[in-house]
Design a protein around this motif. Sequence first.
Motif, PDB file in Angstrom:
ATOM      1  N   ARG A   1       8.522  -1.992   7.800  1.00  0.00           N
ATOM      2  CA  ARG A   1       7.337  -1.466   7.120  1.00  0.00           C
ATOM      3  C   ARG A   1       7.675  -0.220   6.310  1.00  0.00           C
ATOM      4  NH1 ARG A   1       3.548  -2.466  12.331  1.00  0.00           N
ATOM      5  NH2 ARG A   1       3.556  -4.732  12.130  1.00  0.00           N
ATOM      6  N   GLN A   2       6.789   0.111   5.382  1.00  0.00           N
ATOM      7  CA  GLN A   2       6.917   1.285   4.521  1.00  0.00           C
ATOM      8  C   GLN A   2       8.125   1.194   3.583  1.00  0.00           C
ATOM      9  OE1 GLN A   2       4.375   3.567   4.554  1.00  0.00           O
ATOM     10  NE2 GLN A   2       3.458   2.164   6.019  1.00  0.00           N
ATOM     11  N   LYS A   3       8.487  -0.034   3.206  1.00  0.00           N
ATOM     12  CA  LYS A   3       9.611  -0.247   2.298  1.00  0.00           C
ATOM     13  C   LYS A   3       9.193  -1.038   1.056  1.00  0.00           C
ATOM     14  CE  LYS A   3      12.897  -0.228   6.137  1.00  0.00           C
ATOM     15  NZ  LYS A   3      13.932  -0.997   6.843  1.00  0.00           N
TER      16      LYS A   3
ATOM     17  N   ASN B   1      -6.750   0.728   7.974  1.00  0.00           N
ATOM     18  CA  ASN B   1      -5.418   0.279   7.563  1.00  0.00           C
ATOM     19  C   ASN B   1      -5.167   0.709   6.121  1.00  0.00           C
ATOM     20  OD1 ASN B   1      -3.038  -1.035   6.951  1.00  0.00           O
ATOM     21  ND2 ASN B   1      -3.618  -2.927   8.030  1.00  0.00           N
TER      22      ASN B   1
ATOM     23  N   ALA C   1      -2.407   1.566   4.573  1.00  0.00           N
ATOM     24  CA  ALA C   1      -1.272   0.920   3.907  1.00  0.00           C
ATOM     25  C   ALA C   1      -1.679  -0.420   3.308  1.00  0.00           C
ATOM     26  CB  ALA C   1      -0.121   0.742   4.890  1.00  0.00           C
ATOM     27  N   SER C   2      -2.448  -1.204   4.051  1.00  0.00           N
ATOM     28  CA  SER C   2      -2.875  -2.508   3.541  1.00  0.00           C
ATOM     29  C   SER C   2      -3.830  -2.345   2.360  1.00  0.00           C
ATOM     30  CB  SER C   2      -3.526  -3.328   4.651  1.00  0.00           C
ATOM     31  OG  SER C   2      -3.689  -4.667   4.231  1.00  0.00           O
TER      32      SER C   2
ATOM     33  N   LYS D   1      -3.807   0.045   0.179  1.00  0.00           N
ATOM     34  CA  LYS D   1      -2.969   0.388  -0.977  1.00  0.00           C
ATOM     35  C   LYS D   1      -2.244  -0.845  -1.516  1.00  0.00           C
ATOM     36  CE  LYS D   1      -2.110   5.219   0.246  1.00  0.00           C
ATOM     37  NZ  LYS D   1      -1.086   6.204   0.666  1.00  0.00           N
ATOM     38  N   THR D   2      -1.746  -1.680  -0.612  1.00  0.00           N
ATOM     39  CA  THR D   2      -1.045  -2.907  -1.005  1.00  0.00           C
ATOM     40  C   THR D   2      -1.965  -3.825  -1.807  1.00  0.00           C
ATOM     41  OG1 THR D   2       0.478  -2.819   0.869  1.00  0.00           O
ATOM     42  CG2 THR D   2       0.068  -4.996  -0.093  1.00  0.00           C
TER      43      THR D   2
END
Length: 172
Positions: free
Chosen positions: A107-109, A139, A141-142, A144-145
Amino acid sequence: MAVHLVRPSTKFKDEYLSFYQEWKESNDNMVPLVITKDPRDFDGMINFLMNNEEGINLPEGWVRDSTYWLVTETNRILGAVNIRHQLTEKLLNCGGHIGYGIRPSERQKGYATQLLSLALEKTKELGINKVLVVCDADNIASKKTIIKNGGIQDKDYIEEDGNIIYRFWIEI
């Protein structure tokens, strides 16, 4: 690192078992839901996934879906994506067309962004040109994705337990 999607296959058995075990040991929620299926009967699991795609013996409340694994050039499985071919009322509220996840150590890559982008190409091949993707409000990160992949936020959905689901539409 270059990555691509592959269909589940017995040729990835050892790598998938590593992927599954890492996720189990992390105690994180396993996403998408299909990766929670116990892979000890690996051939049976592959058959289950292929049947889901063909609409054969679907579990109650399920729709046809396609599962892919995100792999590197060395066939390391980094993540998984499940694409639902249509939406039920429940999927419209809190599941969406696409569920995806990246193994904890990767994750975070940037892999989730790549995974979702590749999944959107697959939805287009299925004739789905307006795609619903959701995530829990916590969430980040999700979220942002999804936005990086063109997600436009729609009305949130609040589950019975109070959990807030962010809902995004992506036009392909």
